[in-house]
Design a protein around this motif. Structure first.
Motif, short mmCIF file in Angstrom:
data_model
loop_
_atom_site.label_atom_id
_atom_site.label_comp_id
_atom_site.label_asym_id
_atom_site.label_seq_id
_atom_site.Cartn_x
_atom_site.Cartn_y
_atom_site.Cartn_z
N SER A 2 0.85 -1.20 0.00
CA SER A 2 0.00 0.00 0.00
C SER A 2 0.88 1.25 0.00
CB SER A 2 -0.92 0.00 1.21
OG SER A 2 -0.18 0.06 2.39
N THR A 5 -3.32 6.00 1.77
CA THR A 5 -4.34 5.74 2.77
C THR A 5 -5.59 6.52 2.39
OG1 THR A 5 -2.70 5.43 4.50
CG2 THR A 5 -4.95 5.89 5.21
N ALA A 23 -12.93 5.53 8.74
CA ALA A 23 -12.11 4.34 8.53
C ALA A 23 -10.94 4.70 7.63
CB ALA A 23 -12.93 3.22 7.91
N PHE A 25 -8.19 3.06 4.94
CA PHE A 25 -7.91 1.92 4.09
C PHE A 25 -6.55 2.13 3.45
CE2 PHE A 25 -12.54 2.03 4.26
CZ PHE A 25 -12.84 0.69 4.49
N HIS A 26 -5.64 1.21 3.68
CA HIS A 26 -4.30 1.28 3.10
C HIS A 26 -4.36 0.52 1.78
CE1 HIS A 26 -2.96 2.98 6.85
NE2 HIS A 26 -3.61 2.01 7.46
N VAL A 27 -4.17 1.25 0.69
CA VAL A 27 -4.41 0.69 -0.64
C VAL A 27 -3.24 0.97 -1.58
CG1 VAL A 27 -6.92 0.81 -0.43
CG2 VAL A 27 -5.68 2.77 -1.30
N ILE A 62 -18.78 2.80 4.99
CA ILE A 62 -17.49 2.15 5.19
C ILE A 62 -17.55 0.73 4.64
CG2 ILE A 62 -15.95 1.25 6.98
CD1 ILE A 62 -16.60 3.87 8.56
N GLU A 66 -15.22 -0.95 1.79
CA GLU A 66 -14.46 -2.15 2.13
C GLU A 66 -14.65 -3.23 1.07
OE1 GLU A 66 -13.90 -5.13 5.95
OE2 GLU A 66 -15.70 -3.90 5.83
N LEU A 69 -13.03 -1.97 -2.40
CA LEU A 69 -11.56 -2.00 -2.35
C LEU A 69 -11.05 -3.43 -2.27
CD1 LEU A 69 -11.02 1.05 0.00
CD2 LEU A 69 -10.57 0.95 -2.45
N GLY A 70 -11.81 -4.31 -1.63
CA GLY A 70 -11.43 -5.72 -1.59
C GLY A 70 -11.47 -6.34 -2.98
N HIS A 73 -8.52 -5.00 -5.03
CA HIS A 73 -7.23 -5.54 -4.60
C HIS A 73 -7.20 -7.07 -4.54
CE1 HIS A 73 -6.63 -1.35 -3.51
NE2 HIS A 73 -5.33 -1.61 -3.53
#
Length: 75
Positions: A2, A5, A23, A25-27, A62, A66, A69-70, A73
Motif C-alpha cells: 500500500s 491511505t 475508517a 484503508f491502506h491501498v 465504510i 471495504e 476495495l477488496g 485488490h
C-alpha cells in the motif's frame, strides 16, 4: 504493497442518532488507477498535491468501500 491511505467518513442521515464514523484503508494507488476512471482522475489531476496524498471520501458507507476495495485488490 500500500502506498496510499484512503480516509472514508461515513456520516449518519439527519434522522439517525449514530455518530460519524471514520475508517482508514491502506491501498495500492496503481490498482486503484487501473480499475477506476474516478481514481485515475483523482491521482493524475490537481487533486494530488504532495507525495503524501491521502484522499478523504465522503458519501459512501465504510462497508461498501471495504467491499469495493477488496474487489479491486483481489481480497
Amino acid at each position: 504493497p500500500s502506498d496510499v491511505t484512503l480516509i472514508v467518513i461515513e456520516e449518519p442521515s439527519e434522522n439517525d442518532e449514530r455518530k460519524k464514523k471514520t475508517a482508514l484503508f491502506h491501498v495500492d494507488r496503481s490498482n486503484l488507477i487501473a480499475s477506476s476512471p474516478y481514481f485515475e482522475r483523482m491521482f493524475s489531476s490537481r487533486w494530488e498535491g504532495s507525495g503524501s496524498h491521502n484522499p478523504t471520501l465522503r458519501g459512501d458507507t465504510i462497508k461498501s468501500m471495504e467491499v469495493m476495495l477488496g474487489v479491486i485488490h483481489g481480497v
